[in-house]
Scaffold this active site. Structure first.
Site, PDB file in Angstrom:
ATOM      1  N   ASN A 210      -0.476   4.478  -0.339  1.00 61.61           N
ATOM      2  CA  ASN A 210      -0.328   5.924   0.193  1.00 61.61           C
ATOM      3  C   ASN A 210      -1.659   5.572   1.286  1.00 61.61           C
ATOM      4  OD1 ASN A 210      -2.676   3.575  -1.062  1.00 61.61           O
ATOM      5  ND2 ASN A 210      -3.784   6.028  -1.895  1.00 61.61           N
TER       6      ASN A 210
ATOM      7  N   ASP B 195      -4.904  -9.678 -16.257  1.00 60.98           N
ATOM      8  CA  ASP B 195      -6.197 -10.899 -15.491  1.00 60.98           C
ATOM      9  C   ASP B 195      -7.158 -10.028 -15.908  1.00 60.98           C
ATOM     10  OD1 ASP B 195      -7.785 -13.094 -14.303  1.00 60.98           O
ATOM     11  OD2 ASP B 195      -6.615 -11.870 -11.933  1.00 60.98           O
TER      12      ASP B 195
ATOM     13  N   ASP C 246       0.755  -1.090   0.131  1.00 55.85           N
ATOM     14  CA  ASP C 246       0.025  -0.138  -0.423  1.00 55.85           C
ATOM     15  C   ASP C 246       1.024   1.096  -0.006  1.00 55.85           C
ATOM     16  OD1 ASP C 246      -2.121   1.436   0.845  1.00 55.85           O
ATOM     17  OD2 ASP C 246      -2.320   1.750   2.469  1.00 55.85           O
TER      18      ASP C 246
ATOM     19  N   ASP D  12      -9.529 -15.545 -16.678  1.00 56.62           N
ATOM     20  CA  ASP D  12     -10.262 -15.884 -15.570  1.00 56.62           C
ATOM     21  C   ASP D  12     -11.326 -16.734 -16.241  1.00 56.62           C
ATOM     22  OD1 ASP D  12     -10.391 -15.648 -13.071  1.00 56.62           O
ATOM     23  OD2 ASP D  12     -12.496 -14.940 -13.986  1.00 56.62           O
TER      24      ASP D  12
ATOM     25  N   ASP E 172      -3.689   3.802   2.747  1.00 55.74           N
ATOM     26  CA  ASP E 172      -5.684   3.497   3.271  1.00 55.74           C
ATOM     27  C   ASP E 172      -5.964   2.188   3.490  1.00 55.74           C
ATOM     28  OD1 ASP E 172      -5.288   2.149  -0.040  1.00 55.74           O
ATOM     29  OD2 ASP E 172      -6.574   3.438  -0.548  1.00 55.74           O
TER      30      ASP E 172
ATOM     31  N   ASP F  19      -2.036  -1.155  -3.406  1.00 55.05           N
ATOM     32  CA  ASP F  19      -2.000  -0.233  -4.946  1.00 55.05           C
ATOM     33  C   ASP F  19      -1.365  -0.387  -5.761  1.00 55.05           C
ATOM     34  OD1 ASP F  19      -0.165   1.163  -4.257  1.00 55.05           O
ATOM     35  OD2 ASP F  19      -1.974   2.296  -2.552  1.00 55.05           O
TER      36      ASP F  19
ATOM     37  N   HIS G 208      -4.242 -16.859  -4.626  1.00 53.33           N
ATOM     38  CA  HIS G 208      -4.885 -16.206  -4.163  1.00 53.33           C
ATOM     39  C   HIS G 208      -6.122 -16.951  -4.017  1.00 53.33           C
ATOM     40  CE1 HIS G 208      -7.011 -15.619  -8.295  1.00 53.33           C
ATOM     41  NE2 HIS G 208      -8.306 -15.398  -7.593  1.00 53.33           N
ATOM     42  N   ASP G 209      -7.008 -17.971  -4.424  1.00 49.89           N
ATOM     43  CA  ASP G 209      -7.905 -18.380  -3.895  1.00 49.89           C
ATOM     44  C   ASP G 209      -7.943 -20.185  -2.828  1.00 49.89           C
ATOM     45  OD1 ASP G 209      -9.381 -17.354  -5.706  1.00 49.89           O
ATOM     46  OD2 ASP G 209      -8.942 -18.315  -7.366  1.00 49.89           O
TER      47      ASP G 209
ATOM     48  N   GLU H 149      -7.235 -19.939 -17.279  1.00 50.69           N
ATOM     49  CA  GLU H 149      -7.545 -20.171 -15.757  1.00 50.69           C
ATOM     50  C   GLU H 149      -8.698 -22.024 -16.291  1.00 50.69           C
ATOM     51  OE1 GLU H 149      -8.748 -19.580 -10.959  1.00 50.69           O
ATOM     52  OE2 GLU H 149     -10.203 -19.444 -12.987  1.00 50.69           O
TER      53      GLU H 149
HETATM   54  O1  TEU Z   1     -11.468 -18.913  -9.878  1.00 50.02           O
HETATM   55  C1  TEU Z   1     -12.346 -19.619 -10.592  1.00 50.02           C
HETATM   56  C2  TEU Z   1     -12.576 -20.309  -9.119  1.00 50.02           C
HETATM   57  O2  TEU Z   1     -13.361 -21.184  -9.977  1.00 50.02           O
HETATM   58  C3  TEU Z   1     -11.826 -21.192  -8.239  1.00 50.02           C
HETATM   59  O3  TEU Z   1     -10.936 -21.345  -7.955  1.00 50.02           O
HETATM   60  C4  TEU Z   1     -12.927 -20.736  -7.365  1.00 50.02           C
HETATM   61  O4  TEU Z   1     -11.734 -19.562  -6.380  1.00 50.02           O
HETATM   62  C5  TEU Z   1     -13.386 -21.838  -6.319  1.00 50.02           C
HETATM   63  O5  TEU Z   1     -14.955 -21.953  -6.573  1.00 50.02           O
HETATM   64  C6  TEU Z   1     -13.455 -20.951  -5.195  1.00 50.02           C
HETATM   65  O6  TEU Z   1     -14.126 -22.572  -4.868  1.00 50.02           O
HETATM   66  C7  TEU Z   1     -11.274 -16.916 -10.667  1.00 50.02           C
HETATM   67  C8  TEU Z   1     -10.489 -15.975  -8.982  1.00 50.02           C
HETATM   68  O7  TEU Z   1      -9.478 -17.473  -9.300  1.00 50.02           O
HETATM   69  C9  TEU Z   1     -11.430 -16.008  -8.573  1.00 50.02           C
HETATM   70  O8  TEU Z   1     -11.022 -14.968  -7.732  1.00 50.02           O
HETATM   71  C10 TEU Z   1     -13.175 -15.602  -8.940  1.00 50.02           C
HETATM   72  O9  TEU Z   1     -13.272 -15.485  -7.792  1.00 50.02           O
HETATM   73  C11 TEU Z   1     -13.378 -16.182  -9.556  1.00 50.02           C
HETATM   74  O10 TEU Z   1     -12.269 -16.944 -11.114  1.00 50.02           O
HETATM   75  C12 TEU Z   1     -15.006 -15.758 -10.289  1.00 50.02           C
HETATM   76  O11 TEU Z   1     -14.588 -14.538 -11.325  1.00 50.02           O
END
Ligand code: TEU
Length: 513
Positions: A7, A82, A5, A180, A9, A13, A303-304, A230
């Site tokens: 700035n 993305d 971050d 995605d 907040d 960013d 991130h998931d 993906e």
């Molecule tokens: O994720 C796709 C996805 O189906 C999974 O990895 C999802 O996180 C999983 O169903 C959770 O159990 C992508 C993105 O990476 C994710 O962050 C988004 O939420 C999703 O698409 C929708 O755009």
């Protein structure tokens, strides 16, 4: 969001990313995939885009982005955007115009007429029905949140608009895209599905490959440009085709089968210890079959996903084990993707209250089941686990921000941070840096074939072979010493001392023959 971050907040960013480019260069990063930073109401952390062509105020400005492109180029780091093309936010102007019946936006989204109840029994990936009624008996499809409406790819005008987005970013100098959930874009049949609740019909739909071919024609031809698919709940055949060597579709793919080894009967939030035998079997099957005809990206974190050290390694072995996991995934053929914080072995969030969870999938699940205490499966697998702020140093809020961050910082930051690990030659961070350098230069790893051996005694083992050189790679997935004979020259390991008939807890070895 959680990287840096600039700035103060509380939100990461683009300027924050710029501040850390020297670090990324030092680490050896070639491509930098940044999660969506487009305009967004932020229901799904930016995966709900309300304008593809502008930067959300939270993340900075277009000028910040141009500056990032310029400054990353100087360091030879290529930016991957993305692209969330399966759906838009319902705040998107296209959606608003569509719902208002403007002719230019006719059929932009997927809508069905159905009397009093959803058109079929499809389920949203974030819980509940995959349909939302927007006017009496008219429903739009939303495979994720109700505010993420699925675009109608059958409509050429939709595709045209999306290709304009591609062109916009290519012209700005972006060098890659991550698409995605791109294998969900082709939907044609809307039947009830009592087994997979829609997956069967909306995954790898019949025009999916046609659409990928069309996308390809809009991508730059230079071979430095990287396109990543993906692929959600896919199969080997479709993965190979999507990433075929003739390059008629995309370059490589993220798949998730190897990370479903701790799902109980496909139920993500049911607690289950990971099954390492299945992990081995899945990696072996997918990578052996895909690597010559197609291309997979090796990864264990994003991130998931929950943090891989918390998922696979006993706490007292996090440092040694994090190195083994990175070796395991990066010695396989294809690109390797690291997720922020993985290189210092960041762990799952230390969430204590149910209100600490912010991720929409998790929150929906908690609400739907009226939980008041955090269930074990949520602690184990919530997407929030990987979204805690990057741990840069032991200043307040881990050096991520001076203001309370949007999501709770993990309290282990005082001991586990980039600053501290840079000074420790034995740290996970220094291992990653050195190993990345090794991976890039080695011909056997860059060009060699792959051969998986039988899984036994908790040891994953595979060989990489190129010309007359063979690397035997061994990984102990357990916290126990395992009797195992091997011979040859030990090229790499996460232990200084190696004994030829014993593999130590979470040890890995690359043996040259
Ligand atoms: O994720 C796709 C996805 O189906 C999974 O990895 C999802 O996180 C999983 O169903 C959770 O159990 C992508 C993105 O990476 C994710 O962050 C988004 O939420 C999703 O698409 C929708 O755009």
């Amino acid at each position: 969001m959680s990287f840096k971050d600039s700035n103060d907040d509380g939100y990461g960013d683009l300027r924050g990313v710029i501040q850390k480019l020297d670090y990324l260069e030092w680490l050896g990063v070639d491509y930098l995939w940044i999660s969506p930073f487009y305009k967004t109401p932020f229901k799904d952390n930016g995966y709900d885009v309300s304008d593809y062509l502008s930067v959300d105020d939270r993340f900075g400005t277009k000028n910040d982005f141009l500056d990032l492109l310029k400054k990353s180029k100087k360091r030879n780091i290529k930016i991957i955007m993305d692209l969330v093309f399966n759906h838009t936010s319902t705040e998107h102007i296209w959606f608003k115009k569509w719902i208002n019946g403007e002719s230019e936006y006719k059929d932009f989204y997927i809508s069905k007429y159905s009397n009093n109840k959803p058109p079929n029994n499809w389920k949203s990936k974030f819980g509940g029905s995959a349909w939302k009624e927007y006017k009496k008996d008219n429903w739009y499809l939303c495979l994720f949140d109700k505010t993420q409406a699925d675009l109608n790819w059958e409509n050429p005008n939709v595709r045209k608009k999306l290709y304009e987005v591609i062109k916009y970013y290519v012209d700005l100098g972006v060098q890659g895209f991550r698409f995605d959930v791109i294998n969900l874009i082709s939907k044609t049949q809307y039947k009830n599905d009592y087994i997979s609740y829609g997956k069967k019909y909306y995954t790898n739909g019949y025009k999916f490959h046609k659409f990928l071919e069309e996308i390809r024609t809009h991508l730059p031809k230079n071979n430095q440009f990287l396109s990543i698919a993906e692929l959600s709940s896919t199969d080997i055949k479709n993965t190979i085709q999507s990433t075929n060597q003739k390059k008629t579709e995309l370059d490589c793919a993220f798949i998730f089968c190897h990370l479903k080894i701790d799902y109980k009967n496909n139920d993500k939030f049911a607690y289950k210890e990971p099954n390492m035998k299945k992990f081995n079997k899945t990696l072996a099957r997918w990578f052996s079959k895909c690597y010559e005809k197609g291309s997979l990206v090796g990864f264990l974190n994003n991130h998931d996903q929950p943090r891989s050290v918390s998922r696979f390694i006993k706490k007292e072995y996090h440092q040694i084990g994090s190195k083994m996991l990175f070796a395991l995934i990066s010695l396989l053929p294809g690109h390797t993707c690291i997720y922020q914080g993985e290189e210092i072995a960041m762990t799952n969030g230390d969430f204590a209250n149910i209100t600490d969870f912010l991720d929409i999938e998790t929150v929906n699940y908690l609400k739907a089941n009226n939980y008041v205490k955090i269930p074990k499966g949520v602690l184990q697998k919530s997407r929030d686990n990987s979204r805690t702020p990057m741990q840069w140093n032991n200043d307040i809020y881990s050096g991520f921000s001076k203001l309370l961050p949007w999501i709770k910082v993990n309290q282990n930051y005082a001991n586990k941070n980039v600053f501290k690990q840079k000074q420790d030659p034995d740290s996970t961070l220094n291992f990653y840096k050195e190993f990345i350098d090794f991976l890039k230069k080695d011909d056997v790893l860059n060009y060699g074939s792959l051969f998986f051996h039988r899984f036994r005694k908790n040891i994953i083992s595979y060989s990489r072979i190129w010309n007359n050189t063979k690397y035997h790679c061994l990984f102990n997935l357990s916290s126990k010493n395992v009797k195992y004979n091997f011979n040859g020259e030990v090229m790499k390991s996460n232990y200084n001392q190696c004994i030829s008939n014993m593999i130590k807890p979470y040890q890995f070895l690359v043996i040259r023959k």
